[in-house]
Design a protein around this motif. Sequence first.
Motif, PDB file in Angstrom:
ATOM      1  N   SER A   1      43.061  56.646  41.172  1.00 39.03           N
ATOM      2  CA  SER A   1      44.294  55.972  40.755  1.00 39.03           C
ATOM      3  C   SER A   1      44.064  54.847  39.762  1.00 39.03           C
ATOM      4  CB  SER A   1      44.997  55.400  41.988  1.00 39.03           C
ATOM      5  OG  SER A   1      44.181  54.416  42.616  1.00 39.03           O
ATOM      6  N   ARG A   2      42.820  54.456  39.514  1.00 37.42           N
ATOM      7  CA  ARG A   2      42.461  53.285  38.697  1.00 37.42           C
ATOM      8  C   ARG A   2      42.978  51.986  39.326  1.00 37.42           C
ATOM      9  NH1 ARG A   2      41.987  57.987  36.855  1.00 37.42           N
ATOM     10  NH2 ARG A   2      41.374  58.413  34.694  1.00 37.42           N
ATOM     11  N   TYR A   3      43.280  52.018  40.609  1.00 35.00           N
ATOM     12  CA  TYR A   3      43.793  50.842  41.305  1.00 35.00           C
ATOM     13  C   TYR A   3      42.661  49.824  41.476  1.00 35.00           C
ATOM     14  CZ  TYR A   3      46.437  48.205  44.821  1.00 35.00           C
ATOM     15  OH  TYR A   3      47.114  47.222  45.513  1.00 35.00           O
ATOM     16  N   ALA A   4      42.907  48.598  41.026  1.00 30.35           N
ATOM     17  CA  ALA A   4      41.910  47.531  41.166  1.00 30.35           C
ATOM     18  C   ALA A   4      41.949  47.026  42.605  1.00 30.35           C
ATOM     19  CB  ALA A   4      42.204  46.404  40.183  1.00 30.35           C
ATOM     20  N   LEU A   5      40.955  47.407  43.380  1.00 35.37           N
ATOM     21  CA  LEU A   5      40.919  47.073  44.798  1.00 35.37           C
ATOM     22  C   LEU A   5      40.488  45.629  45.037  1.00 35.37           C
ATOM     23  CD1 LEU A   5      39.030  50.337  45.699  1.00 35.37           C
ATOM     24  CD2 LEU A   5      41.407  49.900  46.312  1.00 35.37           C
ATOM     25  N   SER A   6      39.544  45.158  44.244  1.00 37.01           N
ATOM     26  CA  SER A   6      39.033  43.802  44.402  1.00 37.01           C
ATOM     27  C   SER A   6      38.442  43.339  43.083  1.00 37.01           C
ATOM     28  CB  SER A   6      37.963  43.750  45.512  1.00 37.01           C
ATOM     29  OG  SER A   6      37.356  42.481  45.574  1.00 37.01           O
ATOM     30  N   VAL A   7      38.839  42.139  42.642  1.00 33.25           N
ATOM     31  CA  VAL A   7      38.281  41.526  41.436  1.00 33.25           C
ATOM     32  C   VAL A   7      38.058  40.054  41.748  1.00 33.25           C
ATOM     33  CG1 VAL A   7      38.595  41.057  38.984  1.00 33.25           C
ATOM     34  CG2 VAL A   7      39.577  43.135  39.977  1.00 33.25           C
ATOM     35  N   THR A   8      36.814  39.654  41.850  1.00 33.96           N
ATOM     36  CA  THR A   8      36.487  38.274  42.225  1.00 33.96           C
ATOM     37  C   THR A   8      35.422  37.721  41.291  1.00 33.96           C
ATOM     38  OG1 THR A   8      34.861  39.077  43.842  1.00 33.96           O
ATOM     39  CG2 THR A   8      37.074  38.602  44.652  1.00 33.96           C
ATOM     40  N   VAL A   9      35.466  36.405  41.095  1.00 32.17           N
ATOM     41  CA  VAL A   9      34.537  35.729  40.196  1.00 32.17           C
ATOM     42  C   VAL A   9      33.566  34.878  41.014  1.00 32.17           C
ATOM     43  CG1 VAL A   9      36.149  33.796  39.860  1.00 32.17           C
ATOM     44  CG2 VAL A   9      34.331  34.220  38.190  1.00 32.17           C
TER      45      VAL A   9
ATOM     46  N   LEU B   1      42.053  38.217  29.283  1.00 29.95           N
ATOM     47  CA  LEU B   1      41.654  36.834  29.540  1.00 29.95           C
ATOM     48  C   LEU B   1      41.509  36.047  28.236  1.00 29.95           C
ATOM     49  CD1 LEU B   1      38.973  37.330  32.363  1.00 29.95           C
ATOM     50  CD2 LEU B   1      41.243  36.311  32.621  1.00 29.95           C
ATOM     51  N   HIS B   2      40.890  36.667  27.232  1.00 29.69           N
ATOM     52  CA  HIS B   2      40.692  35.973  25.953  1.00 29.69           C
ATOM     53  C   HIS B   2      42.026  35.681  25.256  1.00 29.69           C
ATOM     54  CE1 HIS B   2      36.364  35.862  25.786  1.00 29.69           C
ATOM     55  NE2 HIS B   2      36.262  37.165  26.004  1.00 29.69           N
ATOM     56  N   ALA B   3      43.060  36.451  25.571  1.00 31.61           N
ATOM     57  CA  ALA B   3      44.358  36.255  24.925  1.00 31.61           C
ATOM     58  C   ALA B   3      45.158  35.111  25.536  1.00 31.61           C
ATOM     59  CB  ALA B   3      45.173  37.545  24.995  1.00 31.61           C
ATOM     60  N   GLN B   4      44.714  34.576  26.661  1.00 38.88           N
ATOM     61  CA  GLN B   4      45.460  33.496  27.307  1.00 38.88           C
ATOM     62  C   GLN B   4      45.324  32.197  26.511  1.00 38.88           C
ATOM     63  OE1 GLN B   4      47.478  34.529  29.784  1.00 38.88           O
ATOM     64  NE2 GLN B   4      46.488  36.455  29.181  1.00 38.88           N
TER      65      GLN B   4
ATOM     66  N   ILE C   1      36.082  27.632  37.959  1.00 37.86           N
ATOM     67  CA  ILE C   1      36.022  28.970  38.526  1.00 37.86           C
ATOM     68  C   ILE C   1      37.292  29.283  39.319  1.00 37.86           C
ATOM     69  CG2 ILE C   1      34.916  28.388  40.732  1.00 37.86           C
ATOM     70  CD1 ILE C   1      33.043  30.814  40.220  1.00 37.86           C
ATOM     71  N   THR C   2      37.939  28.250  39.863  1.00 34.11           N
ATOM     72  CA  THR C   2      39.203  28.441  40.574  1.00 34.11           C
ATOM     73  C   THR C   2      40.307  28.869  39.615  1.00 34.11           C
ATOM     74  OG1 THR C   2      38.555  26.772  42.201  1.00 34.11           O
ATOM     75  CG2 THR C   2      40.894  27.352  42.087  1.00 34.11           C
ATOM     76  N   GLU C   3      40.366  28.250  38.453  1.00 32.63           N
ATOM     77  CA  GLU C   3      41.365  28.631  37.455  1.00 32.63           C
ATOM     78  C   GLU C   3      41.127  30.058  36.977  1.00 32.63           C
ATOM     79  OE1 GLU C   3      41.254  25.798  34.323  1.00 32.63           O
ATOM     80  OE2 GLU C   3      42.017  24.140  35.545  1.00 32.63           O
ATOM     81  N   LEU C   4      39.874  30.433  36.813  1.00 28.92           N
ATOM     82  CA  LEU C   4      39.574  31.797  36.378  1.00 28.92           C
ATOM     83  C   LEU C   4      40.004  32.807  37.437  1.00 28.92           C
ATOM     84  CD1 LEU C   4      38.417  33.853  34.470  1.00 28.92           C
ATOM     85  CD2 LEU C   4      36.121  33.291  35.278  1.00 28.92           C
TER      86      LEU C   4
ATOM     87  N   ASP D   1      43.737  37.075  39.436  1.00 30.36           N
ATOM     88  CA  ASP D   1      44.746  37.557  40.382  1.00 30.36           C
ATOM     89  C   ASP D   1      46.026  37.953  39.650  1.00 30.36           C
ATOM     90  OD1 ASP D   1      42.959  37.050  42.414  1.00 30.36           O
ATOM     91  OD2 ASP D   1      43.823  35.106  42.946  1.00 30.36           O
ATOM     92  N   ALA D   2      46.412  37.162  38.633  1.00 30.35           N
ATOM     93  CA  ALA D   2      47.614  37.490  37.855  1.00 30.35           C
ATOM     94  C   ALA D   2      47.410  38.782  37.072  1.00 30.35           C
ATOM     95  CB  ALA D   2      47.956  36.338  36.919  1.00 30.35           C
ATOM     96  N   PHE D   3      46.219  38.958  36.500  1.00 26.76           N
ATOM     97  CA  PHE D   3      45.949  40.184  35.748  1.00 26.76           C
ATOM     98  C   PHE D   3      45.960  41.401  36.657  1.00 26.76           C
ATOM     99  CE2 PHE D   3      42.741  43.362  34.587  1.00 26.76           C
ATOM    100  CZ  PHE D   3      43.315  43.838  33.416  1.00 26.76           C
ATOM    101  N   VAL D   4      45.351  41.300  37.828  1.00 28.64           N
ATOM    102  CA  VAL D   4      45.311  42.434  38.753  1.00 28.64           C
ATOM    103  C   VAL D   4      46.717  42.843  39.173  1.00 28.64           C
ATOM    104  CG1 VAL D   4      44.600  43.146  41.068  1.00 28.64           C
ATOM    105  CG2 VAL D   4      42.971  41.980  39.577  1.00 28.64           C
ATOM    106  N   ALA D   5      47.576  41.877  39.445  1.00 25.36           N
ATOM    107  CA  ALA D   5      48.954  42.194  39.811  1.00 25.36           C
ATOM    108  C   ALA D   5      49.671  42.914  38.674  1.00 25.36           C
ATOM    109  CB  ALA D   5      49.697  40.913  40.188  1.00 25.36           C
TER     110      ALA D   5
END
Length: 308
Positions: free
Chosen positions: A92-100, A184-187, A194-197, A202-206
């Motif tokens: 599904s290309r579903y992003a299950l987890s993305v963490t920094v 991310l580069h477009a923001q 690291i908290t801001e990233l 989280d916003a991108f994954v949603a």
Amino acid sequence: MLAPTPSADTIGWHLRHHHQVMVSRATINRVLGRAGAVTPEPSKRPKSSYIRFEAEQPNECWQSDFTHYRLTRPDGTSGADTEIITWLDDCSRYALSVTVHWRVTGPIVLARFRETVAAHGIPASTLTDNGMVFTTRFSGGKGGRNHLEHALRELNITQKNGKPNHPQTQGKVERFQQTMKKWLHAQPAQPTTITELQTLLDAFVAEYNQRRPHRSLPHQATPATIYTTRPKATPSTDRSTDWRASHFPDCGPHTVPSGKENWWWREGRARSRRSFARRRLGWWSRAAAELPMSRVKSGSVRPLWAIG
């Protein structure tokens, strides 16, 4: 939050589903080109030259990889480097987890994997590269399996690893990371901590999972639509074979069982012995080494390198 200029396919999808307007892809590309919203790219290798593979069910295969992203100092200069690890569903290309993290280590990979399993269930298989945080079986050392590999075996999850220096095997997660970093580069406000990233991630994954149409999915559905509406695959209870993903040039992975892999290992050892004989024992050893191995094993011929 800003995003890069969407593709012609994405714009066409939104026009068709939200405004009931049908516009061809070529027309959209012409409009974007005249407005200077796209950058012309050189001709790429045709997609038809690649052999694609795709899991049939969600949780049939999870791909994982990590990439780098630099923070920005308050004065606008480049700051500390971070690493972002992703777990992506192949079907599904579903992003299950993305963490920094400051640095992705073996314990972090295992912890994120366990959290993802708790949230989404147990996958039937995983597909990663040969990074030491994912596997140590093929590193040439004597350390055995790492913690992730032990966890996969305990859960009856088939582990697949692509061939080194061939990221196309993990192409889905590689492409996801490219899209993520471009976003991310477009923001306008780059993360300084690291908290801001992580908040941006989280916003991108949603956005990626819930609202962004995916060109590779049926009817350009969102990843969340495919992941939540299809039945999930589960691990097999058969652990009689252990698998590693192999591939042919520019193709998707083809699974190769351990028996065949061991055959290649034995054949490699035999070739090494023949090579040693050619270098050290002269012409007769070279000639004997070229004889079929079946004759050597039967005892009809006993080359010098087999004596002693």
